[in-house]
Design a protein around this motif. Structure first.
Motif, PDB file in Angstrom:
ATOM      1  N   THR A  43      42.747  -7.022  -8.292  1.00  0.00           N
ATOM      2  CA  THR A  43      41.400  -6.744  -7.793  1.00  0.00           C
ATOM      3  C   THR A  43      40.431  -6.475  -8.935  1.00  0.00           C
ATOM      4  OG1 THR A  43      42.339  -5.802  -5.795  1.00  0.00           O
ATOM      5  CG2 THR A  43      40.046  -5.284  -6.264  1.00  0.00           C
ATOM      6  N   SER A  44      39.269  -7.103  -8.877  1.00  0.00           N
ATOM      7  CA  SER A  44      38.228  -6.905  -9.877  1.00  0.00           C
ATOM      8  C   SER A  44      37.484  -5.607  -9.607  1.00  0.00           C
ATOM      9  CB  SER A  44      37.253  -8.081  -9.851  1.00  0.00           C
ATOM     10  OG  SER A  44      36.110  -7.820 -10.625  1.00  0.00           O
ATOM     11  N   ARG A  45      36.643  -5.206 -10.554  1.00  0.00           N
ATOM     12  CA  ARG A  45      35.801  -4.032 -10.372  1.00  0.00           C
ATOM     13  C   ARG A  45      34.575  -4.332  -9.514  1.00  0.00           C
ATOM     14  NH1 ARG A  45      36.709   0.245 -13.794  1.00  0.00           N
ATOM     15  NH2 ARG A  45      38.327  -0.058 -15.362  1.00  0.00           N
ATOM     16  N   TYR A  46      34.303  -5.598  -9.237  1.00  0.00           N
ATOM     17  CA  TYR A  46      33.116  -5.975  -8.478  1.00  0.00           C
ATOM     18  C   TYR A  46      33.471  -6.291  -7.025  1.00  0.00           C
ATOM     19  CZ  TYR A  46      30.467  -6.303 -12.812  1.00  0.00           C
ATOM     20  OH  TYR A  46      29.836  -6.014 -13.996  1.00  0.00           O
ATOM     21  N   SER A  47      32.551  -5.949  -6.124  1.00  0.00           N
ATOM     22  CA  SER A  47      32.721  -6.263  -4.708  1.00  0.00           C
ATOM     23  C   SER A  47      31.364  -6.599  -4.099  1.00  0.00           C
ATOM     24  CB  SER A  47      33.366  -5.092  -3.959  1.00  0.00           C
ATOM     25  OG  SER A  47      32.568  -3.932  -4.054  1.00  0.00           O
ATOM     26  N   LEU A  48      31.405  -7.305  -2.983  1.00  0.00           N
ATOM     27  CA  LEU A  48      30.195  -7.738  -2.281  1.00  0.00           C
ATOM     28  C   LEU A  48      30.251  -7.213  -0.860  1.00  0.00           C
ATOM     29  CD1 LEU A  48      27.605  -9.579  -2.309  1.00  0.00           C
ATOM     30  CD2 LEU A  48      29.083 -11.378  -1.376  1.00  0.00           C
ATOM     31  N   THR A  49      29.150  -6.578  -0.416  1.00  0.00           N
ATOM     32  CA  THR A  49      29.093  -5.987   0.920  1.00  0.00           C
ATOM     33  C   THR A  49      27.931  -6.563   1.711  1.00  0.00           C
ATOM     34  OG1 THR A  49      30.047  -3.893   0.151  1.00  0.00           O
ATOM     35  CG2 THR A  49      28.853  -3.845   2.227  1.00  0.00           C
ATOM     36  N   VAL A  50      28.192  -6.918   2.964  1.00  0.00           N
ATOM     37  CA  VAL A  50      27.135  -7.308   3.901  1.00  0.00           C
ATOM     38  C   VAL A  50      27.194  -6.338   5.078  1.00  0.00           C
ATOM     39  CG1 VAL A  50      27.072  -9.727   3.240  1.00  0.00           C
ATOM     40  CG2 VAL A  50      28.652  -8.981   5.018  1.00  0.00           C
ATOM     41  N   ARG A  51      26.031  -6.020   5.644  1.00  0.00           N
ATOM     42  CA  ARG A  51      25.998  -5.055   6.745  1.00  0.00           C
ATOM     43  C   ARG A  51      24.891  -5.399   7.729  1.00  0.00           C
ATOM     44  NH1 ARG A  51      24.900  -2.147   2.356  1.00  0.00           N
ATOM     45  NH2 ARG A  51      26.804  -0.941   2.615  1.00  0.00           N
ATOM     46  N   GLY A  52      25.044  -4.923   8.937  1.00  0.00           N
ATOM     47  CA  GLY A  52      24.028  -5.079   9.969  1.00  0.00           C
ATOM     48  C   GLY A  52      24.089  -3.907  10.925  1.00  0.00           C
ATOM     49  N   GLY A  53      22.927  -3.478  11.417  1.00  0.00           N
ATOM     50  CA  GLY A  53      22.929  -2.316  12.294  1.00  0.00           C
ATOM     51  C   GLY A  53      21.594  -2.061  12.944  1.00  0.00           C
ATOM     52  N   LEU A  54      21.376  -0.817  13.361  1.00  0.00           N
ATOM     53  CA  LEU A  54      20.168  -0.403  14.074  1.00  0.00           C
ATOM     54  C   LEU A  54      19.456   0.698  13.301  1.00  0.00           C
ATOM     55  CD1 LEU A  54      21.530  -0.236  17.741  1.00  0.00           C
ATOM     56  CD2 LEU A  54      20.121  -2.037  16.733  1.00  0.00           C
ATOM     57  N   THR A  55      18.127   0.667  13.354  1.00  0.00           N
ATOM     58  CA  THR A  55      17.305   1.637  12.636  1.00  0.00           C
ATOM     59  C   THR A  55      16.790   2.712  13.585  1.00  0.00           C
ATOM     60  OG1 THR A  55      15.291   0.334  12.973  1.00  0.00           O
ATOM     61  CG2 THR A  55      16.574  -0.095  10.978  1.00  0.00           C
ATOM     62  N   GLN A  56      16.399   3.839  13.001  1.00  0.00           N
ATOM     63  CA  GLN A  56      15.823   4.947  13.759  1.00  0.00           C
ATOM     64  C   GLN A  56      14.746   5.594  12.903  1.00  0.00           C
ATOM     65  OE1 GLN A  56      18.708   7.715  15.249  1.00  0.00           O
ATOM     66  NE2 GLN A  56      17.302   8.608  16.742  1.00  0.00           N
ATOM     67  N   PHE A  57      13.584   5.905  13.512  1.00  0.00           N
ATOM     68  CA  PHE A  57      12.429   6.415  12.770  1.00  0.00           C
ATOM     69  C   PHE A  57      12.153   7.875  13.122  1.00  0.00           C
ATOM     70  CE2 PHE A  57       7.841   7.269  12.677  1.00  0.00           C
ATOM     71  CZ  PHE A  57       7.611   7.111  11.323  1.00  0.00           C
ATOM     72  N   TYR A  58      11.638   8.629  12.101  1.00  0.00           N
ATOM     73  CA  TYR A  58      11.279  10.032  12.292  1.00  0.00           C
ATOM     74  C   TYR A  58       9.874  10.257  11.728  1.00  0.00           C
ATOM     75  CZ  TYR A  58      16.368   9.927  12.430  1.00  0.00           C
ATOM     76  OH  TYR A  58      17.674   9.590  12.703  1.00  0.00           O
ATOM     77  N   GLY A  59       8.897  10.415  12.610  1.00  0.00           N
ATOM     78  CA  GLY A  59       7.512  10.602  12.185  1.00  0.00           C
ATOM     79  C   GLY A  59       6.650  10.944  13.375  1.00  0.00           C
ATOM     80  N   GLU A  60       5.347  10.622  13.301  1.00  0.00           N
ATOM     81  CA  GLU A  60       4.446  10.941  14.409  1.00  0.00           C
ATOM     82  C   GLU A  60       4.809  10.148  15.675  1.00  0.00           C
ATOM     83  OE1 GLU A  60       2.581  12.385  10.837  1.00  0.00           O
ATOM     84  OE2 GLU A  60       3.282  10.365  11.345  1.00  0.00           O
ATOM     85  N   LEU A  61       5.031   8.850  15.547  1.00  0.00           N
ATOM     86  CA  LEU A  61       5.384   8.002  16.694  1.00  0.00           C
ATOM     87  C   LEU A  61       6.904   7.889  16.757  1.00  0.00           C
ATOM     88  CD1 LEU A  61       2.694   5.173  16.371  1.00  0.00           C
ATOM     89  CD2 LEU A  61       2.458   7.495  17.282  1.00  0.00           C
ATOM     90  N   GLN A  62       7.561   8.978  17.140  1.00  0.00           N
ATOM     91  CA  GLN A  62       9.003   9.053  16.950  1.00  0.00           C
ATOM     92  C   GLN A  62       9.831   8.894  18.212  1.00  0.00           C
ATOM     93  OE1 GLN A  62      10.067  12.869  15.379  1.00  0.00           O
ATOM     94  NE2 GLN A  62       8.939  14.015  16.910  1.00  0.00           N
ATOM     95  N   LYS A  63       9.229   8.616  19.359  1.00  0.00           N
ATOM     96  CA  LYS A  63      10.034   8.277  20.520  1.00  0.00           C
ATOM     97  C   LYS A  63      10.716   6.947  20.230  1.00  0.00           C
ATOM     98  CE  LYS A  63      10.013   7.635  25.513  1.00  0.00           C
ATOM     99  NZ  LYS A  63       9.191   7.577  26.750  1.00  0.00           N
ATOM    100  N   GLN A  64      12.045   6.940  20.248  1.00  0.00           N
ATOM    101  CA  GLN A  64      12.795   5.879  19.606  1.00  0.00           C
ATOM    102  C   GLN A  64      12.689   4.522  20.298  1.00  0.00           C
ATOM    103  OE1 GLN A  64      13.953   6.251  16.657  1.00  0.00           O
ATOM    104  NE2 GLN A  64      13.351   8.399  16.684  1.00  0.00           N
TER     105      GLN A  64
END
Length: 267
Positions: A43-64
């Motif tokens: 195994t090399s010291r290098y790796s590649l990662t791909v990801r996917g998911g959902l975001t969530q916001f925290y601020g004035e307009l925060q109803k998700q």
């Protein structure tokens, strides 16, 4: 700015390697997997990662109103617990607030991030054949975004972060008149990402996992709203007396660990 992050990652990974650890690991691998004149890949010291998911916001307009995100990253391991990662993500943020603003927002963003990772499992466990790794990480990044806020009832555009008159704020300053040419399409803001990932080794070179990442953003207009105000938050009004905005994502990830033939040690 993107070029600077990439150059910093390349300089660190190429010119500051853990040389003693590297010699030891490759020599051990060579002696371990040697079979006559044939040598197995390690195994090399290098790796590649791909990801996917959902975001969530925290601020004035925060109803998700969760939206999707995608990301890709290159990781370079230095020693058993420590690694460095250069990552790129893109996604959307959303939310609404009716009692005062009667509006919702959509934010399309990209980030580039330089992350330092600490493998908690590898720090305290000496078993090389373990299947589960827990990583804690943090770093610095740049967020490039454009946000619009709309009226909930009529869908009319109410506030926005970028227009034909938008210009850059002075770098690293909270206050000051915008500078440079007007008409910027993306606002650039610094972010501090921190997170926790759990990876399960399904195969020798392939891991799947969960990743939760939280962002502290150096502005209050990620939701096209700056404080409890109805003004348009363009560059001159990026900040207010309320706390800066924050957001996060929860994602599934797949990591591929590269491999190579170890070199014979010169005597």
């Amino acid at each position: 700015m993107i070029r600077k992050f990439l150059q910093l990652f390349i300089v660190i990974t190429l010119y500051f390697p853990a040389k003693a650890q590297k010699r030891q690991s490759w020599n051990e691998a060579y002696n371990r997997y040697k079979n006559g004149n044939m040598v197995s890949k390690v195994t090399s010291r290098y790796s590649l990662t791909v990801r996917g998911g959902l975001t969530q916001f925290y601020g004035e307009l925060q109803k998700q109103d969760m939206h999707g995100m995608l990301g890709i990253g290159v990781d370079r391991k230095f020693n058993k617990p420590f690694s460095l990662s250069f990552e790129y993500t893109l996604g959307k943020l959303g939310g609404e607030e009716i009692p005062f603003f009667n509006s919702y927002f959509i934010n399309e963003y990209n980030t580039i991030e330089l992350l330092a990772k600490w493998n908690l499992t590898e720090q305290f466990t000496q078993n090389p054949d373990r299947e589960l790794d827990v990583n804690f990480y943090g770093g610095l990044g740049l967020m490039m975004f454009s946000a619009n806020a709309y009226d909930v009832t009529s869908n009319r555009l109410l506030r926005f972060t970028n227009s034909a008159s938008s210009a850059r704020n002075p770098l690293f300053l909270r206050w000051g008149n915008p500078r440079g040419s007007p008409g910027i399409k993306k606002t650039n803001e610094r972010v501090i990402p921190v997170g926790l990932s759990i990876d399960y080794k399904l195969f020798d070179k392939l891991c799947f996992g969960f990743d939760y990442r939280f962002y502290f953003v150096r502005t209050d207009k990620v939701d096209a709203t700056s404080g409890m105000r109805l003004i348009n938050p363009e560059e001159a009004d990026s900040y207010s007396k309320t706390p800066n905005d924050k957001f996060s994502f929860l994602s599934l990830s797949a990591t591929y660990r590269f491999s190579k033939y170890p070199k014979r040690r010169k005597r």
